[in-house]
Design a protein around this motif. Structure first.
Motif, PDB file in Angstrom:
ATOM      1  N   ALA A 166       0.829  -1.206   0.000  1.00  0.00           N
ATOM      2  CA  ALA A 166       0.000   0.000   0.000  1.00  0.00           C
ATOM      3  C   ALA A 166       0.866   1.259   0.000  1.00  0.00           C
ATOM      4  O   ALA A 166       0.434   2.323   0.457  1.00  0.00           O
ATOM      5  N   ALA A 167       2.089   1.151  -0.530  1.00  0.00           N
ATOM      6  CA  ALA A 167       3.035   2.261  -0.473  1.00  0.00           C
ATOM      7  C   ALA A 167       2.549   3.528  -1.168  1.00  0.00           C
ATOM      8  O   ALA A 167       3.018   4.627  -0.867  1.00  0.00           O
ATOM      9  N   PHE A 168       1.604   3.401  -2.102  1.00  0.00           N
ATOM     10  CA  PHE A 168       1.087   4.572  -2.824  1.00  0.00           C
ATOM     11  C   PHE A 168      -0.363   4.857  -2.437  1.00  0.00           C
ATOM     12  O   PHE A 168      -1.092   5.515  -3.162  1.00  0.00           O
ATOM     13  N   VAL A 169      -0.760   4.358  -1.265  1.00  0.00           N
ATOM     14  CA  VAL A 169      -2.136   4.539  -0.784  1.00  0.00           C
ATOM     15  C   VAL A 169      -2.100   5.367   0.490  1.00  0.00           C
ATOM     16  O   VAL A 169      -1.515   4.958   1.493  1.00  0.00           O
ATOM     17  N   THR A 170      -2.714   6.532   0.462  1.00  0.00           N
ATOM     18  CA  THR A 170      -2.783   7.349   1.670  1.00  0.00           C
ATOM     19  C   THR A 170      -3.989   8.284   1.591  1.00  0.00           C
ATOM     20  O   THR A 170      -4.410   8.688   0.506  1.00  0.00           O
ATOM     21  N   GLY A 171      -4.569   8.571   2.752  1.00  0.00           N
ATOM     22  CA  GLY A 171      -5.682   9.515   2.839  1.00  0.00           C
ATOM     23  C   GLY A 171      -7.043   8.947   2.493  1.00  0.00           C
ATOM     24  O   GLY A 171      -7.999   9.700   2.313  1.00  0.00           O
ATOM     25  N   ILE A 172      -7.168   7.623   2.431  1.00  0.00           N
ATOM     26  CA  ILE A 172      -8.456   7.033   2.053  1.00  0.00           C
ATOM     27  C   ILE A 172      -9.093   6.317   3.244  1.00  0.00           C
ATOM     28  O   ILE A 172      -8.425   5.986   4.223  1.00  0.00           O
ATOM     29  N   THR A 173     -10.381   6.090   3.121  1.00  0.00           N
ATOM     30  CA  THR A 173     -11.112   5.259   4.073  1.00  0.00           C
ATOM     31  C   THR A 173     -11.719   4.094   3.303  1.00  0.00           C
ATOM     32  O   THR A 173     -12.480   4.295   2.354  1.00  0.00           O
ATOM     33  N   VAL A 174     -11.349   2.883   3.704  1.00  0.00           N
ATOM     34  CA  VAL A 174     -11.827   1.675   3.022  1.00  0.00           C
ATOM     35  C   VAL A 174     -13.044   1.132   3.762  1.00  0.00           C
ATOM     36  O   VAL A 174     -12.967   0.811   4.952  1.00  0.00           O
ATOM     37  N   ALA A 175     -14.155   1.033   3.061  1.00  0.00           N
ATOM     38  CA  ALA A 175     -15.370   0.464   3.648  1.00  0.00           C
ATOM     39  C   ALA A 175     -15.275  -1.056   3.666  1.00  0.00           C
ATOM     40  O   ALA A 175     -14.934  -1.676   2.660  1.00  0.00           O
ATOM     41  N   ILE A 176     -15.567  -1.639   4.821  1.00  0.00           N
ATOM     42  CA  ILE A 176     -15.595  -3.101   4.973  1.00  0.00           C
ATOM     43  C   ILE A 176     -16.970  -3.426   5.542  1.00  0.00           C
ATOM     44  O   ILE A 176     -17.137  -3.692   6.729  1.00  0.00           O
ATOM     45  N   ASP A 177     -17.987  -3.358   4.697  1.00  0.00           N
ATOM     46  CA  ASP A 177     -19.356  -3.331   5.200  1.00  0.00           C
ATOM     47  C   ASP A 177     -20.327  -4.237   4.456  1.00  0.00           C
ATOM     48  O   ASP A 177     -21.541  -4.130   4.624  1.00  0.00           O
ATOM     49  N   GLY A 178     -19.811  -5.129   3.614  1.00  0.00           N
ATOM     50  CA  GLY A 178     -20.707  -6.026   2.906  1.00  0.00           C
ATOM     51  C   GLY A 178     -21.665  -5.333   1.961  1.00  0.00           C
ATOM     52  O   GLY A 178     -22.713  -5.880   1.603  1.00  0.00           O
ATOM     53  N   GLY A 179     -21.315  -4.105   1.537  1.00  0.00           N
ATOM     54  CA  GLY A 179     -22.185  -3.373   0.614  1.00  0.00           C
ATOM     55  C   GLY A 179     -23.390  -2.736   1.267  1.00  0.00           C
ATOM     56  O   GLY A 179     -24.379  -2.436   0.591  1.00  0.00           O
ATOM     57  N   ALA A 180     -23.333  -2.501   2.575  1.00  0.00           N
ATOM     58  CA  ALA A 180     -24.486  -1.970   3.311  1.00  0.00           C
ATOM     59  C   ALA A 180     -25.108  -0.718   2.676  1.00  0.00           C
ATOM     60  O   ALA A 180     -26.333  -0.636   2.539  1.00  0.00           O
ATOM     61  N   PRO A 181     -24.315   0.281   2.271  1.00  0.00           N
ATOM     62  CA  PRO A 181     -24.925   1.491   1.710  1.00  0.00           C
ATOM     63  C   PRO A 181     -25.614   1.270   0.370  1.00  0.00           C
ATOM     64  O   PRO A 181     -26.326   2.148  -0.114  1.00  0.00           O
ATOM     65  N   LEU A 182     -25.401   0.103  -0.244  1.00  0.00           N
ATOM     66  CA  LEU A 182     -25.981  -0.166  -1.563  1.00  0.00           C
ATOM     67  C   LEU A 182     -27.405  -0.698  -1.491  1.00  0.00           C
ATOM     68  O   LEU A 182     -28.084  -0.810  -2.512  1.00  0.00           O
ATOM     69  N   ASN A 183     -27.856  -1.061  -0.288  1.00  0.00           N
ATOM     70  CA  ASN A 183     -29.188  -1.637  -0.141  1.00  0.00           C
ATOM     71  C   ASN A 183     -30.234  -0.712  -0.767  1.00  0.00           C
ATOM     72  O   ASN A 183     -30.251   0.492  -0.498  1.00  0.00           O
ATOM     73  N   ASN A 184     -31.103  -1.263  -1.591  1.00  0.00           N
ATOM     74  CA  ASN A 184     -32.028  -0.441  -2.369  1.00  0.00           C
ATOM     75  C   ASN A 184     -33.445  -0.994  -2.282  1.00  0.00           C
ATOM     76  O   ASN A 184     -33.719  -2.078  -2.812  1.00  0.00           O
ATOM     77  N   PRO A 185     -34.375  -0.269  -1.632  1.00  0.00           N
ATOM     78  CA  PRO A 185     -35.747  -0.771  -1.504  1.00  0.00           C
ATOM     79  C   PRO A 185     -36.504  -0.808  -2.828  1.00  0.00           C
ATOM     80  O   PRO A 185     -37.513  -1.493  -2.954  1.00  0.00           O
ATOM     81  N   VAL A 186     -36.021  -0.081  -3.827  1.00  0.00           N
ATOM     82  CA  VAL A 186     -36.685  -0.058  -5.128  1.00  0.00           C
ATOM     83  C   VAL A 186     -36.499  -1.381  -5.856  1.00  0.00           C
ATOM     84  O   VAL A 186     -37.376  -1.846  -6.586  1.00  0.00           O
ATOM     85  N   MET A 187     -35.362  -2.013  -5.649  1.00  0.00           N
ATOM     86  CA  MET A 187     -35.072  -3.293  -6.301  1.00  0.00           C
ATOM     87  C   MET A 187     -34.668  -4.309  -5.243  1.00  0.00           C
ATOM     88  O   MET A 187     -33.485  -4.459  -4.925  1.00  0.00           O
ATOM     89  N   PRO A 188     -35.635  -4.996  -4.671  1.00  0.00           N
ATOM     90  CA  PRO A 188     -35.314  -6.011  -3.656  1.00  0.00           C
ATOM     91  C   PRO A 188     -34.358  -7.058  -4.204  1.00  0.00           C
ATOM     92  O   PRO A 188     -34.441  -7.449  -5.375  1.00  0.00           O
ATOM     93  N   GLN A 189     -33.460  -7.492  -3.358  1.00  0.00           N
ATOM     94  CA  GLN A 189     -32.460  -8.451  -3.776  1.00  0.00           C
ATOM     95  C   GLN A 189     -33.016  -9.873  -3.748  1.00  0.00           C
ATOM     96  O   GLN A 189     -33.837 -10.217  -2.904  1.00  0.00           O
ATOM     97  N   ALA A 190     -32.553 -10.677  -4.691  1.00  0.00           N
ATOM     98  CA  ALA A 190     -32.952 -12.081  -4.696  1.00  0.00           C
ATOM     99  C   ALA A 190     -32.417 -12.763  -3.441  1.00  0.00           C
ATOM    100  O   ALA A 190     -31.284 -12.522  -3.032  1.00  0.00           O
ATOM    101  N   PRO A 191     -33.204 -13.596  -2.792  1.00  0.00           N
ATOM    102  CA  PRO A 191     -32.736 -14.278  -1.582  1.00  0.00           C
ATOM    103  C   PRO A 191     -31.587 -15.228  -1.891  1.00  0.00           C
ATOM    104  O   PRO A 191     -31.544 -15.835  -2.954  1.00  0.00           O
TER     105      PRO A 191
END
Length: 301
Positions: free
Chosen positions: A248-273
């Motif tokens: 990660a020598a050229f990686v700085t100033g970022i925040t990496v989300a480790i959340d299983g895609g939580a912010p992507l949840n969309n009530p308009v298009m329910p996900q297949a079980p």
């Protein structure tokens, strides 16, 4: 589903010896994600210094790491106390000569609607999750990294859409993400990289701190994730280890989300079980939080 026996050592995805001869401090290393990170770093050759307020918890983790063949030191202090932070960092530098990495993991919060949070409660959570981390970063930089360079990984959270029920923690975590950017710019001249991770719902011991009334809600959290499962401590640790590594020598100033895609949840298009995405768990000493032990629906699988 059959579960094979865990290996007798941390099964990291990174090469052995990756952090040999490096001193890496992990705050809040006596339990949860911090404990897991300390184990993986030690398994990769680091001399890990685990910190926290509870000496007994730190001693238990040190004993685990030593039993597994790793190197660990402990120092108990309160990251919220400026004088204690200064003294503790000075002691670490005295013992080990330098600090090459810092995992700013310590923190904590309590659930409450915003209208019911007192100033004292708000200040306590911000101090835990933002001010304490700032003090650690500043002192590690001033007392060691400004001369030797290094890498810092801060802890934030999944707060991109606000943090209803934990306004104090959301404000602090957002502040830490911004502080990470500022430090990355200001300290680049000293060859210090500063990044952050933002875990979502992770099956960690911290879940047991919320009490039995929260148990049904905690067990249902996975249903709101595209991956239909909670994350594991080892899945957070792997990202932290990468950010500390030369890769990660050229990686700085970022925040990496480790959340299983939580912010992507969309009530308009329910996900297949589906039964839940595959997991990675290299932590041979991992334990399931008590709040999930009675969950037969696969919340932590």
């Amino acid at each position: 589903m059959s579960i094979s026996a865990p290996p007798p050592h941390y099964d990291s995805v990174f090469r052995p010896g990756l952090f040999t001869d490096q001193v890496i401090v992990v705050t809040g290393g006596g339990s949860g994600i911090g404990r897991c990170v300390a184990h993986e770093l030690a398994a990769l050759g680091a001399r890990v210094v685990i910190t926290g307020r509870n000496e007994d918890k730190l001693a238990r983790v040190k004993a685990e790491i030593t039993e597994d063949g790793g190197q660990a030191d402990t120092i108990a202090f309160d990251i919220r106390d400026e004088d204690q932070v200064k003294a503790a960092v000075a002691e670490i530098v005295k013992r080990h000569g330098a600090i090459h990495g810092l995992v700013n993991n310590a923190g904590g919060q309590f659930p409450a609607p915003m209208a019911a949070i007192s100033k004292r409660g708000f200040d306590a959570v911000v101090t835990n999750n933002l001010t304490g981390g700032f003090l650690m970063m500043r002192e590690v930089f001033n007392q060691s990294m400004h001369k030797t360079g290094g890498a810092v990984v801060n802890m934030t959270a999944d707060m991109w859409n606000g943090m209803p029920g934990m306004a104090h923690s959301g404000a602090a975590r957002a502040g830490m993400a911004n502080l990470t950017k500022t430090a990355a710019f200001e300290w680049a001249h000293a060859h210090v990289r500063v990044n952050a991770v933002a875990p979502g719902w992770i099956a960690s011991s911290g879940m047991d701190s919320y009490g039995p009334a929260m148990a049904p809600m905690i067990r249902s959290l996975k249903n709101n994730l595209p991956m239909k499962r909670m994350g594991l401590e080892a899945e957070v640790s792997a990202v932290i280890c990468f950010l500390l590594s030369p890769g990660a020598a050229f990686v700085t100033g970022i925040t990496v989300a480790i959340d299983g895609g939580a912010p992507l949840n969309n009530p308009v298009m329910p996900q297949a079980p589906h039964p839940g995405a595959p997991t990675f768990n290299g932590f041979h000493r991992a334990t399931t939080p008590s709040v999930l032990n009675d969950d037969t629906s696969g919340a932590a699988t």
